[in-house]
Structure formats: structure tokens, C-alpha cells
Design an enzyme around this catalytic site. Structure first.
Site, short mmCIF file in Angstrom:
data_model
loop_
_atom_site.label_atom_id
_atom_site.label_comp_id
_atom_site.label_asym_id
_atom_site.label_seq_id
_atom_site.Cartn_x
_atom_site.Cartn_y
_atom_site.Cartn_z
N CYS A 25 7.92 37.18 -19.91
CA CYS A 25 8.13 36.66 -21.28
C CYS A 25 9.30 35.68 -21.25
O CYS A 25 10.43 36.05 -20.88
CB CYS A 25 8.42 37.82 -22.23
SG CYS A 25 8.98 37.27 -23.85
N HIS A 42 10.31 35.62 -33.00
CA HIS A 42 11.42 34.69 -33.20
C HIS A 42 11.36 34.13 -34.60
O HIS A 42 10.28 33.94 -35.16
CB HIS A 42 11.40 33.57 -32.16
CG HIS A 42 10.07 32.86 -32.03
ND1 HIS A 42 9.02 33.41 -31.34
CD2 HIS A 42 9.64 31.68 -32.52
CE1 HIS A 42 7.99 32.59 -31.39
NE2 HIS A 42 8.33 31.53 -32.12
N HIS A 58 12.37 30.88 -36.80
CA HIS A 58 12.79 29.49 -36.80
C HIS A 58 13.74 29.29 -37.98
O HIS A 58 13.39 29.65 -39.12
CB HIS A 58 11.60 28.55 -37.01
CG HIS A 58 10.54 28.63 -35.94
ND1 HIS A 58 10.45 27.72 -34.92
CD2 HIS A 58 9.51 29.49 -35.75
CE1 HIS A 58 9.43 28.02 -34.14
NE2 HIS A 58 8.83 29.09 -34.63
P1 5GP Z 1 6.09 29.36 -32.06
O1 5GP Z 1 5.09 28.23 -31.99
O2 5GP Z 1 5.72 30.49 -31.13
O3 5GP Z 1 6.39 29.83 -33.45
O4 5GP Z 1 7.46 28.74 -31.56
C1 5GP Z 1 7.86 28.70 -30.25
C2 5GP Z 1 9.01 27.73 -30.18
O5 5GP Z 1 9.70 27.93 -28.98
C3 5GP Z 1 8.58 26.26 -30.23
O6 5GP Z 1 9.20 25.63 -31.32
C4 5GP Z 1 9.05 25.72 -28.88
O7 5GP Z 1 9.54 24.41 -28.97
C5 5GP Z 1 10.13 26.69 -28.48
N1 5GP Z 1 10.29 26.88 -27.06
C6 5GP Z 1 9.31 27.16 -26.14
N2 5GP Z 1 9.83 27.32 -24.93
C7 5GP Z 1 11.18 27.14 -25.05
C8 5GP Z 1 12.27 27.19 -24.13
O8 5GP Z 1 12.11 27.43 -22.93
N3 5GP Z 1 13.52 26.96 -24.61
C9 5GP Z 1 13.74 26.70 -25.95
N4 5GP Z 1 15.01 26.48 -26.32
N5 5GP Z 1 12.74 26.65 -26.84
C10 5GP Z 1 11.47 26.87 -26.40
ZN ZN Z 2 10.02 39.07 -24.63
#
Ligand code: 5GP
Ligand code: ZN
Length: 112
Positions: A3, A98, A100
Site C-alpha cells: 500500500c 485519505h 483531501h
Molecule cells: P483518490 O483518487 O484515491 O481519492 O486520491 C489519491 C490521491 O493521491 C491523488 O490525488 C494522487 O495525486 C495522490 N497520490 C498518489 N500517489 C501519491 C504519492 O506517491 N505521493 C503523493 N504525495 N500523492 C500521491
Molecule cells: Zn495502507
């Protein structure tokens, strides 16, 4: 477990940190969707909002207690939006819960 956010939480993968304590980590999103875009995660793996329960909800409450200070640390001054994507239709791409935190500018009135 493979993960990416667990690896960020334990320091295996570097991140640009905003705030950290024993329970949570806040770091800047790699691909910002607003002038300021911070992700806040529980250090303990929870896959998504569907998996929040009585046993792990203290970490989630702690996230929300800390979000105002995290927003301030990130330079957000005039309000912000907190979003969590969950599952397929929610377009969740990283399967570690997570939040945002988006701000630093006037956001769209639309949320979807
Ligand atoms: P989701 O689409 O799952 O709600 O958001 C995942 C977020 O994680 C995305 O906005 C993406 O840019 C961010 N993200 C993915 N991999 C990484 C990483 O390795 N480092 C950071 N800082 N952000 C990440
Ligand atoms: Zn995890």
C-alpha cells in the site's frame, strides 16, 4: 501489504509533510487539484470510508480535530473543502483512506 500510503506513513516512500503525529500524517498531494492540496491519512491502514468502525473511529475523529491546524500550516486562510473518495463510483484510486483538503483559492461550487 503493498500500500503506497502505508509506505508513505512509515517513511519508506518520501512525502512533502505538512503535519505528523503518532496517529496521522498530512502531506501535499503529488498532483494538486487546487492551489493548496493536502492529503490527511490515518497511519493505521483503513482501506476507505466504508471500513470506518467503532474500533478505528478514534483515528478518524483525530483527523478532523487536526484538520483546521493542518489547513493553517499549509497556508490556507479563507476556507477549504474536505473530500474522501470511496470505492469504484467515488473514483478512489489509492485504497488507503485519505481526506483531501483543498483550498488556497476560490473552489468550484460544484462538487461532482
Ligand atoms: P483518490 O483518487 O484515491 O481519492 O486520491 C489519491 C490521491 O493521491 C491523488 O490525488 C494522487 O495525486 C495522490 N497520490 C498518489 N500517489 C501519491 C504519492 O506517491 N505521493 C503523493 N504525495 N500523492 C500521491
Ligand atoms: Zn495502507
Amino acid at each position: 501489504m503493498d500500500c503506497i500510503f502505508c509506505k508513505i506513513a512509515n517513511g519508506e516512500i518520501p512525502s512533502n509533510k505538512v503535519y505528523e503525529d503518532d496517529k496521522i500524517l498530512a502531506f501535499y498531494d503529488l498532483n494538486p487539484q487546487a492551489k493548496v492540496h493536502v492529503l490527511v491519512i490515518p497511519k493505521n491502514h483503513i482501506s476507505c470510508a466504508d471500513e470506518i468502525n467503532e474500533a478505528n473511529c478514534n483515528d478518524i475523529a483525530h483527523i478532523f480535530v487536526k484538520i483546521p491546524g493542518i489547513a493553517r500550516l499549509a497556508g490556507i486562510k479563507n476556507g477549504y473543502r474536505v473530500i474522501t473518495n470511496c470505492g469504484e463510483d467515488g473514483c478512489q484510486s489509492v485504497k488507503h483512506l485519505h481526506y483531501h483538503v483543498l483550498g488556497g483559492e476560490k473552489l468550484s461550487e460544484k462538487m461532482a
